[in-house]
Write a protein that holds these residues in place. Sequence first.
Motif, PDB file in Angstrom:
ATOM      1  N   ARG A  85       0.920  -1.405   0.111  1.00  0.00           N
ATOM      2  CA  ARG A  85       0.080  -0.045   0.071  1.00  0.00           C
ATOM      3  C   ARG A  85       0.637   1.230   0.048  1.00  0.00           C
ATOM      4  NH1 ARG A  85      -4.970  -0.738  -1.538  1.00  0.00           N
ATOM      5  NH2 ARG A  85      -6.392  -1.400  -0.036  1.00  0.00           N
ATOM      6  N   ARG A  86       1.725   1.255   0.999  1.00  0.00           N
ATOM      7  CA  ARG A  86       2.438   2.720   1.125  1.00  0.00           C
ATOM      8  C   ARG A  86       3.914   2.367   1.636  1.00  0.00           C
ATOM      9  NH1 ARG A  86       0.860   7.929   2.464  1.00  0.00           N
ATOM     10  NH2 ARG A  86       1.872   8.773   4.362  1.00  0.00           N
ATOM     11  N   THR A  87       4.923   3.262   1.077  1.00  0.00           N
ATOM     12  CA  THR A  87       5.960   3.387   1.863  1.00  0.00           C
ATOM     13  C   THR A  87       6.364   4.806   2.089  1.00  0.00           C
ATOM     14  OG1 THR A  87       7.556   3.501  -0.057  1.00  0.00           O
ATOM     15  CG2 THR A  87       6.971   1.140   0.830  1.00  0.00           C
ATOM     16  N   VAL A  88       7.425   4.999   2.834  1.00  0.00           N
ATOM     17  CA  VAL A  88       7.928   6.443   3.494  1.00  0.00           C
ATOM     18  C   VAL A  88       9.476   6.349   3.621  1.00  0.00           C
ATOM     19  CG1 VAL A  88       7.690   8.692   4.385  1.00  0.00           C
ATOM     20  CG2 VAL A  88       5.567   7.437   4.079  1.00  0.00           C
ATOM     21  N   TRP A  89      10.037   6.884   2.960  1.00  0.00           N
ATOM     22  CA  TRP A  89      11.679   7.154   3.277  1.00  0.00           C
ATOM     23  C   TRP A  89      11.938   8.542   3.240  1.00  0.00           C
ATOM     24  CZ3 TRP A  89      11.146   4.088  -1.184  1.00  0.00           C
ATOM     25  CH2 TRP A  89      11.494   4.666  -2.425  1.00  0.00           C
ATOM     26  N   GLY A  90      13.120   8.866   3.703  1.00  0.00           N
ATOM     27  CA  GLY A  90      13.717  10.014   3.736  1.00  0.00           C
ATOM     28  C   GLY A  90      15.145  10.248   4.469  1.00  0.00           C
ATOM     29  N   GLY A  91      15.631  11.471   4.355  1.00  0.00           N
ATOM     30  CA  GLY A  91      16.845  11.718   5.085  1.00  0.00           C
ATOM     31  C   GLY A  91      17.513  12.959   4.340  1.00  0.00           C
ATOM     32  N   PRO A  92      18.766  13.340   4.996  1.00  0.00           N
ATOM     33  CA  PRO A  92      19.479  14.532   4.611  1.00  0.00           C
ATOM     34  C   PRO A  92      20.426  13.873   3.541  1.00  0.00           C
ATOM     35  CG  PRO A  92      20.362  13.727   6.654  1.00  0.00           C
ATOM     36  CD  PRO A  92      19.220  13.035   6.545  1.00  0.00           C
ATOM     37  N   ALA A  93      20.627  14.843   2.518  1.00  0.00           N
ATOM     38  CA  ALA A  93      21.712  14.641   1.171  1.00  0.00           C
ATOM     39  C   ALA A  93      21.961  15.930   0.723  1.00  0.00           C
ATOM     40  CB  ALA A  93      20.791  13.658   0.176  1.00  0.00           C
TER      41      ALA A  93
END
Length: 156
Positions: A85-93
């Motif tokens: 259904r759904r994913t979320v990822w992230g962070g600084p780059a």
Amino acid sequence: MEIGEKETVKDIDRSAPVIVELTTTIDATPETLWALHTDVNAWPTWNLGIEKAHLPGDFAEGSVFDWETAGLSISSTIMEVRPLRRTVWGGPAHGIEGVHVWIFEPATGGRGPTAVTTLESWAGAPVEADPEGMRAALERSLLAWLEALKTAAERS
């Protein structure tokens, strides 16, 4: 979800200077799309915009994967996983704080086609210095990613 279980939904940074949201319909089941989407190590085999990708364990909340795109090395933390259904990822780059959400909405009955929405926010000094240029770059990147996903899924 069990009755009484609290539902938490991670989201992009709605106050970020750059937000891009795109949706396409892919003639594939959520299972096919999910298999491609969560096999981070295989991304470079079907998405030419990703030079390298490595997830040392499972695609799970708290896991970190490293990847390279457009000559940039990025480390992303998986913040939410809702299978199929759904994913979320992230962070600084490189001075940019990015949050990337993917949503898979199957057709009635769960047999393709599936609506795939990707939305991403970018904040930080490089983005504030050139929001329109950054928005255009992000949109190009996400359009290419969706097209690559569509091609790979419909070939499966």
